[in-house]
Design a protein around this motif. Sequence first.
Motif, PDB file in Angstrom:
ATOM      1  N   LEU A 302       0.823  -1.214   0.000  1.00  0.00           N
ATOM      2  CA  LEU A 302       0.000   0.000   0.000  1.00  0.00           C
ATOM      3  C   LEU A 302       0.857   1.264   0.000  1.00  0.00           C
ATOM      4  CD1 LEU A 302      -3.135  -0.215   2.355  1.00  0.00           C
ATOM      5  CD2 LEU A 302      -3.059   0.483  -0.032  1.00  0.00           C
ATOM      6  N   SER A 303       1.873   1.288   0.872  1.00  0.00           N
ATOM      7  CA  SER A 303       2.712   2.485   0.982  1.00  0.00           C
ATOM      8  C   SER A 303       3.806   2.514  -0.072  1.00  0.00           C
ATOM      9  CB  SER A 303       3.334   2.552   2.381  1.00  0.00           C
ATOM     10  OG  SER A 303       4.099   1.395   2.657  1.00  0.00           O
ATOM     11  N   GLY A 304       4.425   1.369  -0.352  1.00  0.00           N
ATOM     12  CA  GLY A 304       5.553   1.325  -1.279  1.00  0.00           C
ATOM     13  C   GLY A 304       5.183   1.644  -2.711  1.00  0.00           C
ATOM     14  N   THR A 305       3.960   1.325  -3.116  1.00  0.00           N
ATOM     15  CA  THR A 305       3.514   1.622  -4.481  1.00  0.00           C
ATOM     16  C   THR A 305       2.963   3.039  -4.618  1.00  0.00           C
ATOM     17  OG1 THR A 305       1.320   0.707  -3.984  1.00  0.00           O
ATOM     18  CG2 THR A 305       2.948  -0.794  -4.962  1.00  0.00           C
ATOM     19  N   GLY A 306       2.773   3.718  -3.479  1.00  0.00           N
ATOM     20  CA  GLY A 306       2.210   5.068  -3.519  1.00  0.00           C
ATOM     21  C   GLY A 306       0.701   5.096  -3.489  1.00  0.00           C
ATOM     22  N   MET A 307       0.052   3.914  -3.393  1.00  0.00           N
ATOM     23  CA  MET A 307      -1.413   3.870  -3.346  1.00  0.00           C
ATOM     24  C   MET A 307      -1.959   4.636  -2.149  1.00  0.00           C
ATOM     25  SD  MET A 307      -2.443  -0.046  -4.319  1.00  0.00           S
ATOM     26  CE  MET A 307      -1.454  -1.023  -5.441  1.00  0.00           C
TER      27      MET A 307
END
Length: 430
Positions: A302-307
């Motif tokens: 969730l955080s690593g992809t920028g979502m």
Amino acid sequence: MLTILGFTMIIVFMYLIMSKRLFPLTALILIPIIFALFGGFASDLGPIIMDGIKNIAPTGIMLIFGILFFSIMIDAGLFDPLVNLILKFAKGDPIKIAFGTAVLTVLVSLDGDGATTYMIVVAAMLPLYKKLGMNPLVLSCIIMLAGGVMNILPWGGPTARAMTTLHMDATELFVPMIPVVIGGVVWVLLCSVWLGIKEKKRITKTDFINPYLDNEEIIEVQRQLKRPGLIWFNLALTLTLLTTMMFDVLPLAVSFMIAFCIALIINYPKIDEQQKVLKLHAGNALSVASMIFAAGIFTGILSGTGMMDAMAKSMISVVPDTWGRLFPVLTAVTSAPLTFFLSNDAYYFGILPLITETGLHLGATKLEIGTASLIGQGVHLLSPLVPSTYLLVGLAGVEFSDHLKFTIKWALGSSLAMLITAIVIGLITF
């Protein structure tokens, strides 16, 4: 694109676990990976997942050894006097037991650590619930409600994050919110009484059969593991552990590992006894730990992809300037879903600065924004992204999806009760 991907992923995840089409463990791992691949993050997926697991690892280790430590304390009989005292007070009345659960959770929650609170309260109360045939979902619900309100304490986490972002101290932000917390606690107590009344009606039916009683074999094993002669040692060890936690003497995971080793050796000095105890509780510890690391994959993607950032910014951007007077109330209302779908770090460090800038531009005060942002904590602890939630359902022996469906309406009531209190005392205006 990222916003749509993020919201779709969460909706699909929630649908699959609440409809019981997928076990939460597999859903936490597979669903975000599938959506990340669909979003074009295949080349970065490995590092993103590992970052998420690394971030959650200390919590996972702490929960594994925390479960084992408190399991030993339960086996040895540390909480038996407390259970007997509550049972004597309650006199077999489900209403009093439910109310006592709420009071005990509020008191234990003063230490600010949710995981420790769950371990202590479940250890003390679950035997009573089983003995009377009360639904363990009532236990997990009441504990979660009280924990959600008490999570607003300055040392609990979210308030400290809000104070950092808003550049306020506890006197400026938390002290004015004390009546709001009290309003939330009153709601929790009322809910506990109502749930207790419903349980009492169910149990007093003439055809009621208690489905929660342990069988004779389990009771005999529990009897063999009792160590009444070591109760004072175990109490001193537990208090020492809690003290080191409060004063941050050692990392919590390390404290639990050391305390577990001491407890195991002193209470069960023979190797075969130690193996017996570990085998008895290894399943529960593994179940919770696997959920924790799976949640690390979910939050990492969730955080690593920028979502996560895209979702939050999109939600903030839809507020028209003409809604300026309603902005604090809107912040309070949206804080529940935002802190449910996002981690506290993501919300208070990533989203709250945007909310604050927008709110100040529209005429709101920092105190109003800070108060409104914390009201959603009544719902936050129900989130599948909160590691300690899996500890609670694991200890209480209930399914996560059942716990979520049973508790959600009461948790929304907690946030609503705190919002109404804040409006009544003038802390939030519109």
